[in-house]
Design a protein around this motif. Structure first.
Motif, PDB file in Angstrom:
ATOM      1  N   ARG A  80     -15.235 -14.287  14.913  1.00  0.00           N
ATOM      2  CA  ARG A  80     -13.825 -14.202  14.553  1.00  0.00           C
ATOM      3  C   ARG A  80     -13.233 -15.612  14.432  1.00  0.00           C
ATOM      4  O   ARG A  80     -13.507 -16.480  15.249  1.00  0.00           O
ATOM      5  CB  ARG A  80     -13.071 -13.363  15.584  1.00  0.00           C
ATOM      6  N   THR A  81     -12.428 -15.800  13.382  1.00  0.00           N
ATOM      7  CA  THR A  81     -11.925 -17.140  13.069  1.00  0.00           C
ATOM      8  C   THR A  81     -10.404 -17.214  13.017  1.00  0.00           C
ATOM      9  O   THR A  81      -9.836 -18.279  12.812  1.00  0.00           O
ATOM     10  CB  THR A  81     -12.446 -17.574  11.685  1.00  0.00           C
ATOM     11  N   GLY A  82      -9.743 -16.048  13.197  1.00  0.00           N
ATOM     12  CA  GLY A  82      -8.293 -16.044  13.022  1.00  0.00           C
ATOM     13  C   GLY A  82      -7.953 -15.627  11.611  1.00  0.00           C
ATOM     14  O   GLY A  82      -7.296 -16.370  10.880  1.00  0.00           O
ATOM     15  N   ALA A  83      -8.421 -14.454  11.217  1.00  0.00           N
ATOM     16  CA  ALA A  83      -8.185 -13.935   9.864  1.00  0.00           C
ATOM     17  C   ALA A  83      -8.153 -12.420   9.959  1.00  0.00           C
ATOM     18  O   ALA A  83      -8.667 -11.844  10.935  1.00  0.00           O
ATOM     19  CB  ALA A  83      -9.300 -14.371   8.918  1.00  0.00           C
ATOM     20  N   ILE A  84      -7.598 -11.755   8.951  1.00  0.00           N
ATOM     21  CA  ILE A  84      -7.510 -10.295   8.970  1.00  0.00           C
ATOM     22  C   ILE A  84      -8.916  -9.690   8.998  1.00  0.00           C
ATOM     23  O   ILE A  84      -9.121  -8.571   9.481  1.00  0.00           O
ATOM     24  CB  ILE A  84      -6.653  -9.769   7.802  1.00  0.00           C
ATOM     25  N   THR A  85      -9.904 -10.438   8.512  1.00  0.00           N
ATOM     26  CA  THR A  85     -11.290  -9.959   8.532  1.00  0.00           C
ATOM     27  C   THR A  85     -11.899 -10.017   9.941  1.00  0.00           C
ATOM     28  O   THR A  85     -13.038  -9.580  10.131  1.00  0.00           O
ATOM     29  CB  THR A  85     -12.149 -10.788   7.566  1.00  0.00           C
ATOM     30  N   ASP A  86     -11.158 -10.540  10.924  1.00  0.00           N
ATOM     31  CA  ASP A  86     -11.624 -10.435  12.317  1.00  0.00           C
ATOM     32  C   ASP A  86     -11.679  -8.971  12.739  1.00  0.00           C
ATOM     33  O   ASP A  86     -12.437  -8.597  13.640  1.00  0.00           O
ATOM     34  CB  ASP A  86     -10.698 -11.210  13.271  1.00  0.00           C
ATOM     35  N   ILE A  87     -10.843  -8.144  12.113  1.00  0.00           N
ATOM     36  CA  ILE A  87     -11.030  -6.689  12.211  1.00  0.00           C
ATOM     37  C   ILE A  87     -12.061  -6.361  11.132  1.00  0.00           C
ATOM     38  O   ILE A  87     -11.765  -6.468   9.942  1.00  0.00           O
ATOM     39  CB  ILE A  87      -9.717  -5.924  11.938  1.00  0.00           C
ATOM     40  N   ALA A  88     -13.288  -6.006  11.555  1.00  0.00           N
ATOM     41  CA  ALA A  88     -14.326  -5.717  10.550  1.00  0.00           C
ATOM     42  C   ALA A  88     -13.907  -4.506   9.735  1.00  0.00           C
ATOM     43  O   ALA A  88     -14.031  -4.489   8.520  1.00  0.00           O
ATOM     44  CB  ALA A  88     -15.666  -5.469  11.232  1.00  0.00           C
ATOM     45  N   CYS A  89     -13.421  -3.477  10.458  1.00  0.00           N
ATOM     46  CA  CYS A  89     -12.923  -2.260   9.823  1.00  0.00           C
ATOM     47  C   CYS A  89     -12.430  -1.359  10.951  1.00  0.00           C
ATOM     48  O   CYS A  89     -12.416  -1.776  12.114  1.00  0.00           O
ATOM     49  CB  CYS A  89     -14.034  -1.542   9.039  1.00  0.00           C
ATOM     50  N   PHE A  90     -12.013  -0.147  10.602  1.00  0.00           N
ATOM     51  CA  PHE A  90     -11.719   0.868  11.621  1.00  0.00           C
ATOM     52  C   PHE A  90     -12.859   1.880  11.625  1.00  0.00           C
ATOM     53  O   PHE A  90     -13.599   2.013  10.638  1.00  0.00           O
ATOM     54  CB  PHE A  90     -10.385   1.551  11.325  1.00  0.00           C
ATOM     55  N   GLU A  91     -12.978   2.614  12.766  1.00  0.00           N
ATOM     56  CA  GLU A  91     -13.984   3.665  12.860  1.00  0.00           C
ATOM     57  C   GLU A  91     -13.347   4.882  13.544  1.00  0.00           C
ATOM     58  O   GLU A  91     -12.376   4.734  14.292  1.00  0.00           O
ATOM     59  CB  GLU A  91     -15.195   3.168  13.661  1.00  0.00           C
ATOM     60  N   PRO A  92     -13.881   6.079  13.279  1.00  0.00           N
ATOM     61  CA  PRO A  92     -13.314   7.283  13.916  1.00  0.00           C
ATOM     62  C   PRO A  92     -13.404   7.160  15.441  1.00  0.00           C
ATOM     63  O   PRO A  92     -14.338   6.551  15.974  1.00  0.00           O
ATOM     64  CB  PRO A  92     -14.214   8.407  13.399  1.00  0.00           C
ATOM     65  N   TYR A  93     -12.437   7.781  16.134  1.00  0.00           N
ATOM     66  CA  TYR A  93     -12.347   7.608  17.584  1.00  0.00           C
ATOM     67  C   TYR A  93     -11.726   8.861  18.175  1.00  0.00           C
ATOM     68  O   TYR A  93     -10.676   9.314  17.693  1.00  0.00           O
ATOM     69  CB  TYR A  93     -11.479   6.384  17.877  1.00  0.00           C
ATOM     70  N   ASP A  94     -12.338   9.422  19.209  1.00  0.00           N
ATOM     71  CA  ASP A  94     -11.716  10.621  19.799  1.00  0.00           C
ATOM     72  C   ASP A  94     -11.421  10.458  21.277  1.00  0.00           C
ATOM     73  O   ASP A  94     -11.205  11.442  21.985  1.00  0.00           O
ATOM     74  CB  ASP A  94     -12.564  11.868  19.517  1.00  0.00           C
ATOM     75  N   GLY A  95     -11.388   9.213  21.762  1.00  0.00           N
ATOM     76  CA  GLY A  95     -11.080   8.981  23.171  1.00  0.00           C
ATOM     77  C   GLY A  95      -9.589   8.842  23.426  1.00  0.00           C
ATOM     78  O   GLY A  95      -8.764   9.123  22.563  1.00  0.00           O
ATOM     79  N   GLU A  96      -9.273   8.415  24.609  1.00  0.00           N
ATOM     80  CA  GLU A  96      -7.884   8.195  25.016  1.00  0.00           C
ATOM     81  C   GLU A  96      -7.326   6.970  24.289  1.00  0.00           C
ATOM     82  O   GLU A  96      -8.086   6.050  23.968  1.00  0.00           O
ATOM     83  CB  GLU A  96      -7.824   7.924  26.535  1.00  0.00           C
ATOM     84  N   PRO A  97      -6.025   6.909  24.038  1.00  0.00           N
ATOM     85  CA  PRO A  97      -5.431   5.683  23.477  1.00  0.00           C
ATOM     86  C   PRO A  97      -5.702   4.502  24.404  1.00  0.00           C
ATOM     87  O   PRO A  97      -5.634   4.646  25.629  1.00  0.00           O
ATOM     88  CB  PRO A  97      -3.932   5.988  23.435  1.00  0.00           C
ATOM     89  N   GLU A  98      -6.032   3.367  23.794  1.00  0.00           N
ATOM     90  CA  GLU A  98      -6.206   2.159  24.610  1.00  0.00           C
ATOM     91  C   GLU A  98      -4.841   1.714  25.126  1.00  0.00           C
ATOM     92  O   GLU A  98      -3.819   1.968  24.505  1.00  0.00           O
ATOM     93  CB  GLU A  98      -6.834   1.043  23.762  1.00  0.00           C
TER      94      GLU A  98
END
Ligand SMILES: [Zn+2]
Lengths: 313, 388
Positions: A131-149
């Motif tokens: 990660r360098t400090g760019a929007i691409t530091d989020i690689a992508c989103f993935e499905p999630y069925d757990g509790e909210p962080e």
């Protein structure tokens, strides 16, 4: 009619951007796996954050950490990812409202197909390894069925904050110079300069443009001009331009080819730079493998009288 | 129905510098806009519409400033327009805003222009590698220097005139806290000893590359009546364009510039610009353009412009001060440069120009041009409302 030319044109430049306080915190946060929004005057949390309140126009600086989990608010399937997009396999573009935020962030969702996406589904950030400090530091989103962080309540202050980014831009065009210039370029390969005469004002344009810029009518009558011409005016270039392999100083001149009504621009050689003068008579010097004359050199004729070219200045 | 008189009641600009790394583009424009609102003692809610201008897109890679900057400029929920006219854009942006007021479409309009040259490269933007075309053989100075030589040949002007302009403008800039270049130890000898870049143009006779923004609040008669400080009144404004290159173009004194000035003078009732106008803030990116524009704008007969410069007429304490702010030669955020000229004209007739105020300036011309002398925009502002 000769073939109309075409060639790719890539316009590409590494623009830089100073971030200012809010984007600096947001992008530095991504580097540190911290997601930050900004609180508006009416208490909403905007992610991604902005510097000014969209409702009141106030400057807003109150940074708030939000969760790495959220809800898809809408989406579109991307069948064919293009260069520079977050994933190289088909994915969903999603708007994700992160838990704790009131607005949604645009990103990619990694799922096998459109049947696996729905509005309202829960997702989580997948962080990039590096990660360098760019929007691409989020690689992508993935499905999630757990509790909210649960966000940790980061202040938005960082050591070693990023203050600027490189925002490289690239546009790919297919460029065509059109019929008139294509004909001009074909003639150049025979070392002839062929312009076009306006049927209305009778002016001869070299290179031709296919239309007269003052009369607004199409031109088609071809006229061979030159090869000799007159230096109407010039400057002596003393600084080296990037990407140009020309020794300085050199003379950059406006040359009215005999029979043309508009000067073209070219370099003068074959004469010391400080002896070039207005009215100098010149002719093209061609080199193998080059589309255009390399430069123009004196013909040895007597200089043209000022009155013969002053209207071309 | 007659037009609504247009008043300038707020002027704001940033301190122009080589690089504003501390702010985003949004932060930069905000600073100028906020200062213009403060000058007018207005809030964002008092603004009915926003008109923005900037340099050509490739110059800084911002394609939709009207989209990106709407929240920074308080434009959400209001009309927001963007104007394009190359280097003259700051002037034409102000005129589009003024026309909205004159036509009674809006009562109070914020207009703004900007550029962050430090985040891009204007020279790159001017020299894209177009297939089948010969690469440009010289920079921007190389484009304009042959025209300067043509002017010198046509008028017989001595080759020292350019350095006089640069020396004057840089000294004027010392009196303007917003100017980019503050060369405290400037001397005429230093200007004349500076290297020739594109002979006949010396380094010291070229403009810097700046980051900056400029904003103005324009309003109608009712808005002017509420203004806390004296307004500047628009007496005339016009734009003209012509192709960059065409057979018969006079690159030294373009017809579009003459026509634009004549239109402004007709609107403003100016019979003799040299007599009726007190000062001029004109777009001079290379020093020789001062005498060239003095002729083009009708302040001198053809061939005589350089004599005004040489005689000191255009000095700050001269009979016709030119570029009181220090001009483009001292400050050049390209996209904003035209508006800075217009704003300086307004400051002068408002009596708010500070140390570079021309005493008793009642009618001042602001001028901008752009492209290869392709676009012209000008306005004439006065300390009194126009005669209706
Ligand atoms: Zn024609």
């Amino acid at each position: 009619m000769p073939q109309v030319l075409k060639a790719p044109l890539a316009v590409e430049f590494p623009f830089t951007r100073s971030l200012g306080p809010v984007q600096s915190a947001f992008l530095t946060g991504l580097r540190e796996r911290v997601l930050l929004g900004v609180k508006t005057v009416d208490g909403r949390v905007l992610v991604p954050p902005v510097e000014y309140d969209p409702v009141t126009a106030d400057e807003i600086r109150d940074l708030v950490e939000v969760a790495g989990t959220g809800t898809v608010t809408t989406w579109a399937w991307n069948h064919e990812p293009r260069r520079g997009q977050p994933l190289d396999t088909p994915f969903a573009w999603v708007l994700v409202r992160l838990d704790g935020a009131d607005t949604a962030l645009l990103h990619a969702l990694d799922v096998p197909g459109p049947d696996a996406v729905r509005t309202g589904m829960r997702v989580r950030v997948r962080w990039a390894e590096e990660r360098t400090g760019a929007i691409t530091d989020i690689a992508c989103f993935e499905p999630y069925d757990g509790e909210p962080e649960q966000p940790a309540g980061h202040s938005g202050e960082f050591e070693d904050a990023i203050t600027g980014i490189v925002a490289a831009a690239r546009l790919d065009y297919t460029y065509s110079p059109g019929r008139a210039q294509s004909a001009y370029i074909h003639a150049l390969s025979d070392r002839r300069m062929v312009g076009e005469r306006c049927p209305s004002c009778r002016k001869v344009y070299v290179p031709p443009r296919g239309a007269c810029p003052t009369c607004g009518v199409a031109t088609s009558e071809q006229v061979e001009v030159g090869p000799r011409g007159t230096v109407t005016t010039f400057c002596i270039v003393n600084i080296k331009a990037k990407n140009l392999d020309i020794e300085v100083p050199y003379v950059y001149a406006h040359i009215a080819l005999d029979g043309a009504d508009l000067a073209l621009h070219a370099r003068i050689g074959g004469i010391p730079y400080d002896q070039v003068r207005m009215g100098l008579r010149v002719e093209p010097v061609w080199t193998d493998g080059s589309r255009f004359p390399d430069h123009y050199r004196p013909t040895g004729e007597v200089d043209a009288e000022y009155d013969t070219y002053k209207e071309l200045l | 129905m007659s037009k609504e008189p247009v008043a300038v009641v707020g002027v704001g600009q940033t301190k122009h510098v080589a690089a504003r790394r501390d702010v985003s583009i949004a932060g930069l424009v905000r600073e100028a806009a906020r200062r213009a609102l403060d000058d007018a003692e207005l809030s964002w809610a008092d603004i009915d519409a926003v008109v923005i201008g900037k340099a050509p897109d490739f110059f800084e890679g911002v394609m939709m400033p009207e989209l990106y900057l709407a929240d920074a400029l308080g434009a959400v929920g209001k009309p927001m327009l963007r104007v394009h006219t190359a280097g003259s854009v700051g002037g034409s942006t102000a005129l589009v805003a003024a026309n909205l007021v004159a036509a009674r479409v809006h009562g109070t309009v914020l207009t703004l222009a900007f550029e962050k040259q430090s985040e891009s490269n204007a020279m790159w933007g001017l020299s894209l590698p177009i297939p089948f075309q010969q690469p440009l053989l010289a920079g921007a100075g190389g484009f304009f220097a042959p025209h300067v030589r043509a002017y010198m040949r046509r008028t017989g002007a001595p080759d020292t005139v350019g350095s006089l302009v640069a020396y004057k403008d840089r000294r004027n800039a010392l009196k303007n806290p917003y100017a980019h270049l503050h060369e405290h130890d400037i001397t005429l000898e230093k200007v004349q000893a500076s290297p020739m870049l594109w002979d006949p143009i010396r380094y010291s006779e070229t403009c810097p590359s700046s980051d900056g923004a400029c904003a103005m609040v324009l309003t109608d008669r009712a808005g002017a009546a509420r203004a806390p400080r004296p307004p500047a009144w628009m007496h005339g404004g016009a734009m003209r364009s012509e192709p960059t290159l065409f057979a018969g173009k006079d690159a030294v004194s373009p017809q579009a510039g003459k026509d634009c000035a004549a239109d402004v003078y007709r609107q403003a009732g100016i019979a003799d610009p040299r007599r009726d106008i007190d000062a001029v803030e004109m777009y001079v990116p290379f020093s020789w353009y001062e005498p060239m524009w003095l002729e083009n704008l009708g302040f001198a007969d053809e061939g005589e412009g350089w004599k005004l410069t040489e005689a000191g007429v255009t000095e700050l304490d001269g009979d016709l001060p030119v570029n009181m702010s220090g001009g483009v030669l001292s400050t050049n955020p390209i996209g904003a440069s035209g508006m800075i000229r217009f704003a300086e004209a307004a400051l002068q007739v408002r009596g708010l120009a500070g140390e570079h105020q021309v005493e008793g300036a009642r009618r001042v011309l602001g001028h901008a041009y752009g492209g290869g002398s392709q676009f012209f925009s000008m306005w004439l502002v006065g300390s009194q409302p126009p005669a209706s």
